[in-house]
Design a protein around this motif. Structure first.
Motif, PDB file in Angstrom:
ATOM      1  N   GLU A   1       0.824  -1.360  -0.154  1.00 33.96           N
ATOM      2  CA  GLU A   1       0.160  -0.004  -0.077  1.00 33.96           C
ATOM      3  C   GLU A   1       1.060   1.314  -0.034  1.00 33.96           C
ATOM      4  O   GLU A   1       1.906   1.212   0.572  1.00 33.96           O
ATOM      5  CB  GLU A   1      -0.838  -0.008   1.093  1.00 33.96           C
ATOM      6  CG  GLU A   1      -0.066   0.033   2.503  1.00 33.96           C
ATOM      7  CD  GLU A   1      -1.103   0.451   3.813  1.00 33.96           C
ATOM      8  OE1 GLU A   1      -2.581   0.177   3.435  1.00 33.96           O
ATOM      9  OE2 GLU A   1      -0.698   0.426   4.853  1.00 33.96           O
TER      10      GLU A   1
ATOM     11  N   LYS B   1      -5.731  12.304  -5.461  1.00 34.86           N
ATOM     12  CA  LYS B   1      -6.753  11.573  -5.529  1.00 34.86           C
ATOM     13  C   LYS B   1      -7.344  10.825  -6.798  1.00 34.86           C
ATOM     14  O   LYS B   1      -7.711   9.943  -7.027  1.00 34.86           O
ATOM     15  CB  LYS B   1      -8.054  12.941  -5.607  1.00 34.86           C
ATOM     16  CG  LYS B   1      -8.090  13.289  -4.056  1.00 34.86           C
ATOM     17  CD  LYS B   1      -9.310  14.328  -4.223  1.00 34.86           C
ATOM     18  CE  LYS B   1      -9.619  15.044  -2.959  1.00 34.86           C
ATOM     19  NZ  LYS B   1     -10.185  16.294  -3.100  1.00 34.86           N
TER      20      LYS B   1
ATOM     21  N   HIS C   1      -5.677   7.715  -6.637  1.00 38.28           N
ATOM     22  CA  HIS C   1      -6.369   6.630  -5.832  1.00 38.28           C
ATOM     23  C   HIS C   1      -7.502   6.167  -6.569  1.00 38.28           C
ATOM     24  O   HIS C   1      -7.766   4.914  -6.342  1.00 38.28           O
ATOM     25  CB  HIS C   1      -6.874   7.518  -4.483  1.00 38.28           C
ATOM     26  CG  HIS C   1      -7.988   6.519  -3.845  1.00 38.28           C
ATOM     27  ND1 HIS C   1      -7.438   5.667  -3.127  1.00 38.28           N
ATOM     28  CD2 HIS C   1      -9.097   6.936  -3.553  1.00 38.28           C
ATOM     29  CE1 HIS C   1      -8.434   5.078  -2.450  1.00 38.28           C
ATOM     30  NE2 HIS C   1      -9.695   5.695  -2.610  1.00 38.28           N
ATOM     31  N   GLU C   2      -8.099   6.980  -7.311  1.00 32.14           N
ATOM     32  CA  GLU C   2      -9.208   6.457  -8.216  1.00 32.14           C
ATOM     33  C   GLU C   2      -8.825   5.276  -9.183  1.00 32.14           C
ATOM     34  O   GLU C   2      -9.407   4.401  -9.284  1.00 32.14           O
ATOM     35  CB  GLU C   2      -9.800   7.591  -8.882  1.00 32.14           C
ATOM     36  CG  GLU C   2     -11.143   8.268  -8.226  1.00 32.14           C
ATOM     37  CD  GLU C   2     -11.538   9.665  -8.903  1.00 32.14           C
ATOM     38  OE1 GLU C   2     -11.514   9.778 -10.115  1.00 32.14           O
ATOM     39  OE2 GLU C   2     -11.702  10.600  -8.196  1.00 32.14           O
ATOM     40  N   LYS C   3      -7.546   5.601  -9.696  1.00 33.08           N
ATOM     41  CA  LYS C   3      -7.019   4.781 -10.658  1.00 33.08           C
ATOM     42  C   LYS C   3      -6.624   3.365 -10.339  1.00 33.08           C
ATOM     43  O   LYS C   3      -6.606   2.431 -10.809  1.00 33.08           O
ATOM     44  CB  LYS C   3      -5.876   5.307 -11.570  1.00 33.08           C
ATOM     45  CG  LYS C   3      -6.327   6.240 -12.567  1.00 33.08           C
ATOM     46  CD  LYS C   3      -5.312   6.478 -13.567  1.00 33.08           C
ATOM     47  CE  LYS C   3      -5.328   7.947 -14.235  1.00 33.08           C
ATOM     48  NZ  LYS C   3      -3.997   8.486 -14.525  1.00 33.08           N
ATOM     49  N   ASN C   4      -5.963   3.422  -8.805  1.00 29.94           N
ATOM     50  CA  ASN C   4      -5.423   2.300  -8.341  1.00 29.94           C
ATOM     51  C   ASN C   4      -5.590   2.365  -6.680  1.00 29.94           C
ATOM     52  O   ASN C   4      -5.046   3.237  -6.352  1.00 29.94           O
ATOM     53  CB  ASN C   4      -3.889   2.339  -8.734  1.00 29.94           C
ATOM     54  CG  ASN C   4      -3.256   1.113  -8.429  1.00 29.94           C
ATOM     55  OD1 ASN C   4      -3.765   0.355  -7.672  1.00 29.94           O
ATOM     56  ND2 ASN C   4      -2.084   0.719  -8.884  1.00 29.94           N
ATOM     57  N   GLU C   5      -6.247   1.379  -6.521  1.00 29.85           N
ATOM     58  CA  GLU C   5      -6.430   1.444  -4.842  1.00 29.85           C
ATOM     59  C   GLU C   5      -5.166   1.121  -4.015  1.00 29.85           C
ATOM     60  O   GLU C   5      -5.159   1.529  -2.703  1.00 29.85           O
ATOM     61  CB  GLU C   5      -7.516   0.171  -4.547  1.00 29.85           C
ATOM     62  CG  GLU C   5      -8.882   0.325  -4.776  1.00 29.85           C
ATOM     63  CD  GLU C   5      -9.504   1.271  -3.947  1.00 29.85           C
ATOM     64  OE1 GLU C   5      -9.737   0.867  -2.624  1.00 29.85           O
ATOM     65  OE2 GLU C   5     -10.166   2.260  -4.152  1.00 29.85           O
ATOM     66  N   VAL C   6      -3.992   0.924  -4.594  1.00 30.93           N
ATOM     67  CA  VAL C   6      -2.710   0.831  -3.921  1.00 30.93           C
ATOM     68  C   VAL C   6      -2.407   2.084  -3.186  1.00 30.93           C
ATOM     69  O   VAL C   6      -1.844   2.295  -2.193  1.00 30.93           O
ATOM     70  CB  VAL C   6      -1.739   0.237  -4.676  1.00 30.93           C
ATOM     71  CG1 VAL C   6      -0.361   0.379  -4.238  1.00 30.93           C
ATOM     72  CG2 VAL C   6      -2.121  -1.452  -5.217  1.00 30.93           C
TER      73      VAL C   6
ATOM     74  N   GLN D   1      -3.104   5.463  -1.572  1.00 25.39           N
ATOM     75  CA  GLN D   1      -4.073   5.918  -0.604  1.00 25.39           C
ATOM     76  C   GLN D   1      -3.275   7.570  -0.579  1.00 25.39           C
ATOM     77  O   GLN D   1      -2.308   7.857  -0.662  1.00 25.39           O
ATOM     78  CB  GLN D   1      -4.075   5.244   0.961  1.00 25.39           C
ATOM     79  CG  GLN D   1      -4.485   3.858   0.612  1.00 25.39           C
ATOM     80  CD  GLN D   1      -6.111   3.540   0.241  1.00 25.39           C
ATOM     81  OE1 GLN D   1      -6.792   4.594   0.449  1.00 25.39           O
ATOM     82  NE2 GLN D   1      -6.385   2.416  -0.193  1.00 25.39           N
TER      83      GLN D   1
ATOM     84  N   SER E   1      -8.370   8.989   2.117  1.00 21.92           N
ATOM     85  CA  SER E   1      -8.843   8.059   1.136  1.00 21.92           C
ATOM     86  C   SER E   1      -9.045   6.575   2.302  1.00 21.92           C
ATOM     87  O   SER E   1      -9.629   5.730   1.897  1.00 21.92           O
ATOM     88  CB  SER E   1      -8.108   7.617   0.193  1.00 21.92           C
ATOM     89  OG  SER E   1      -6.761   7.248   0.718  1.00 21.92           O
ATOM     90  N   ILE E   2      -8.548   6.863   3.471  1.00 27.46           N
ATOM     91  CA  ILE E   2      -8.396   5.744   4.441  1.00 27.46           C
ATOM     92  C   ILE E   2      -9.611   5.863   5.179  1.00 27.46           C
ATOM     93  O   ILE E   2      -9.866   7.009   5.914  1.00 27.46           O
ATOM     94  CB  ILE E   2      -7.119   5.824   5.013  1.00 27.46           C
ATOM     95  CG1 ILE E   2      -5.860   5.507   4.063  1.00 27.46           C
ATOM     96  CG2 ILE E   2      -7.005   4.273   5.974  1.00 27.46           C
ATOM     97  CD1 ILE E   2      -4.749   5.920   4.435  1.00 27.46           C
TER      98      ILE E   2
END
Ligand code: UDP
Ligand code: MG
Length: 310
Positions: free
Chosen positions: A36, A53, A56-61, A63, A306-307
């Motif tokens: 992460e 942001k 984060h939207e493109k890839n959940e890794v 944050q 985002s967490i």
């Protein structure tokens, strides 16, 4: 095993794309671990947060945590450690001055049983000479007067086990000096060295003055020697003046008292005044830290992230 990568970012809009590319490569390369990557936006004034942001939207890794204002890198590190879920945690600058490619090697040392893998740069290529000089002096002084061993050129770039991260989090002092904290808590640490790399884009956030203040903070946070020096100075001057009194009184009794010595009197008064102010200043430094610690204000204030809340 999960590895958390913590990246403090302050106005890093121009270097983040390079960082993202590089870290994605490294994450792909390392096998047997999940990742992460937590970006801590330290109140950036440019579009850093928008970029985070988007990542984060493109890839959940990826944050992010965003601060309500600029709290400084130390606070960003603390926030990152607090939010990290990893079994291993690494702190890394966003400007690629801490080469992510070293991560693989660092992990092997943890596998060998080390609690932490720290890095130092052996050269200071591309840095103003005067800055290097003062930095070296600082490390020398710091090592002499404090309990923590900090090597010259030590970076905040460090891979740590969960055990060590928890200890660091338990030290919730407001005046934070991470390099000191790392050294003070101990644990088995492996040092690896690398040549200085210049920042990939953007500019350094540390002016000479900011660094100077930061180094004083480090000294006050990890040593009480300046206070002892102040007392010793007082003792020394008292002794010297006592000897002078005896000499002058005896001389006056033998030879009488012609009016002279005005310049020397002024010199002594000036010197004493200076030394007194200096010592009061040292005392004030420590007192101001006590004052701030007792207020117990939060180390950072989060605006959004985002967490999920912890
Ligand atoms: N940084 C931060 N808050 C600050 C100053 C810096 O989070 O108030 C971050 C910055 O974005 C970078 C790292 O700390 O990722 C190191 O900063 P910089 O590269 O400017 O310092 P230098 O490498 O020149 O010492
Ligand atoms: Mg840098």
């Amino acid at each position: 095993m999960l590895i958390s990568i913590i990246v403090p970012c302050y106005n890093e809009y121009s270097s983040l794309p390079y960082f993202r590319e590089e870290i994605l490569k490294v994450m792909e390369l390392i096998e047997g671990y999940e990742f992460e990557c937590i970006f801590v936006d330290d109140g950036s004034k440019d579009k850093t947060l928008d970029l985070l942001k988007e990542y984060h939207e493109k890839n959940e890794v990826f944050q992010y945590i965003s601060f309500a204002r600029n709290f400084g890198k130390e606070s960003a590190i603390y926030a990152g450690l607090k939010y990290a879920n990893g079994d291993l945690v690494v702190i890394m600058d966003a400007d690629l001055q801490d080469p992510p490619s070293l991560l693989q090697e660092m992990i092997t040392y943890i596998e060998d049983g080390y609690d932490s893998v720290a890095t130092r740069r052996v050269s200071r290529k591309g840095e103003p000479l005067i800055r290097s000089f003062f930095a070296r002096m600082f490390y020398k002084i710091m090592n002499k007067i404090s309990d923590c061993d900090i090597v010259d050129g030590a970076r905040d770039f460090r891979l740590m086990t969960r055990k060590m991260v928890n200890v660091i989090l338990s030290m919730n002092e407001v005046n934070r000096f991470s390099k000191g904290i790392f050294g003070w808590i101990g644990f088995k640490t492996k040092w690896i060295e690398y040549e200085n790399v210049e920042r990939v884009a953007g500019e350094t956030k540390w002016s000479f003055w900011k660094l100077f203040k930061y180094s004083l903070e480090g000294i006050v946070a990890f040593s009480v020697i300046p206070l002892q020096v102040a007392s010793l100075l007082g003792l020394f001057i008292s002794l010297v003046s006592f000897i002078f009194i005896i000499i002058i009184v005896t001389r006056t009794m033998i030879y009488g008292d012609p009016v002279s010595g005005w310049p020397s009197t002024i010199c002594i008064i000036m010197m004493m005044g200076g030394i007194q102010l200096l010592c009061i200043g040292i005392l004030g430094q420590y007192m101001s830290k006590v004052y701030l610690e007792t207020k117990n204000r939060p180390i950072f204030i989060e605006k959004e992230s985002s967490i999920d809340d912890i």
